[in-house]
Design a protein around this motif. Sequence first.
Motif, PDB file in Angstrom:
ATOM      1  N   ALA A 151       3.466  -2.593   9.812  1.00  0.00           N
ATOM      2  CA  ALA A 151       2.480  -1.960   8.937  1.00  0.00           C
ATOM      3  C   ALA A 151       1.785  -0.787   9.630  1.00  0.00           C
ATOM      4  O   ALA A 151       1.601   0.282   9.040  1.00  0.00           O
ATOM      5  N   SER A 152       1.424  -0.965  10.904  1.00  0.00           N
ATOM      6  CA  SER A 152       0.751   0.119  11.626  1.00  0.00           C
ATOM      7  C   SER A 152       1.705   1.258  11.949  1.00  0.00           C
ATOM      8  O   SER A 152       1.271   2.401  12.116  1.00  0.00           O
ATOM      9  N   THR A 153       3.008   0.959  12.039  1.00  0.00           N
ATOM     10  CA  THR A 153       3.997   2.017  12.252  1.00  0.00           C
ATOM     11  C   THR A 153       4.096   2.905  11.022  1.00  0.00           C
ATOM     12  O   THR A 153       4.204   4.128  11.124  1.00  0.00           O
ATOM     13  N   ILE A 154       4.035   2.295   9.840  1.00  0.00           N
ATOM     14  CA  ILE A 154       4.094   3.054   8.593  1.00  0.00           C
ATOM     15  C   ILE A 154       2.785   3.795   8.346  1.00  0.00           C
ATOM     16  O   ILE A 154       2.767   4.987   8.038  1.00  0.00           O
ATOM     17  N   SER A 155       1.666   3.081   8.492  1.00  0.00           N
ATOM     18  CA  SER A 155       0.352   3.691   8.253  1.00  0.00           C
ATOM     19  C   SER A 155      -0.712   2.902   9.008  1.00  0.00           C
ATOM     20  O   SER A 155      -0.938   1.719   8.699  1.00  0.00           O
ATOM     21  N   HIS A 156      -1.339   3.543   9.978  1.00  0.00           N
ATOM     22  CA  HIS A 156      -2.386   2.889  10.753  1.00  0.00           C
ATOM     23  C   HIS A 156      -3.567   2.508   9.860  1.00  0.00           C
ATOM     24  O   HIS A 156      -4.144   1.420  10.000  1.00  0.00           O
ATOM     25  N   GLU A 157      -3.913   3.386   8.932  1.00  0.00           N
ATOM     26  CA  GLU A 157      -5.044   3.117   8.041  1.00  0.00           C
ATOM     27  C   GLU A 157      -4.749   1.947   7.114  1.00  0.00           C
ATOM     28  O   GLU A 157      -5.626   1.117   6.843  1.00  0.00           O
ATOM     29  N   LEU A 158      -3.509   1.875   6.621  1.00  0.00           N
ATOM     30  CA  LEU A 158      -3.129   0.769   5.748  1.00  0.00           C
ATOM     31  C   LEU A 158      -3.204  -0.566   6.487  1.00  0.00           C
ATOM     32  O   LEU A 158      -3.693  -1.566   5.944  1.00  0.00           O
TER      33      LEU A 158
END
Length: 274
Positions: A151-158
């Motif tokens: 998840a953090s690889t795709i979007s840290h904020e997400l």
Amino acid sequence: MLDDFFVRALLAGLGVAVVAGPLGCFVVWRRMAYFGDTMAHSSLLGVALALLMQLPLLLSVFVVAAAISLLLLLLQRRRALSTDALLGILSHSTLALGLVIVSFMYWVRIDLQAFLFGDILAVTSGDIALIWAGGLLTLALLAWLWRPLLASTISHELAEAEGLHPQRAQLCFMLLMAVVIAIAMKVVGIMLITSLLIIPAAAARRFSRTPEAMAVLAAVMAMLAVSGGLWGSLQWDTPSGPSIVVAALGLFLCSLLPWPQWLPAGQKAGTQRL
């Protein structure tokens, strides 16, 4: 019949390959190849300190690599220099410092080439046990961290919004990298460790529909590279560590050949955001 030393080398190499493939996927997805090089180069400093203070080699390499990771995180927070500049400073300074310390230890006979490029044919049964134990532990922890890391690889904020603690996951990932570098040092050497993480993962990316499939296929690619490299080393009397990397390169080049159209389409559908 295969000689005992070759069987031990194969078992050790496969133990590293099983964990290097999945971990290498995150190195590729997160564009952390230079970070991997930095940690690998710092392992020579760990070797030097282990010889100087008579510490266990693997423990010393792990501690130094982990300390460099933490130091990088602290320096990044100061924002005085860009990340690539910090990585360059840490990478080359730790490598140079390790070489200087080793040069002063005139009372110790050390084969630098074995540490730099691997000496897989000299592994013992104890080395194999440590490699497989460390590898399986790393795989278990990677499976536990899979969701927050992805998840953090795709979007840290997400990832933060979902309460997945991406910074904690990143720190754990760095420590897992330190473990793999420590156990892989004898297989492919300090200078080539990162290649075993990156090349099989890059070769697997073309044929993977999902991140999970890419991780499994990367492990298979790494195992094929180890097997093919050792076989080539035995046939043509070439250095084992570099031969493994050349075999991995061959697999990557094969992945670039024209393949049926559904393969690239499947890759785009599953991993286009990574």
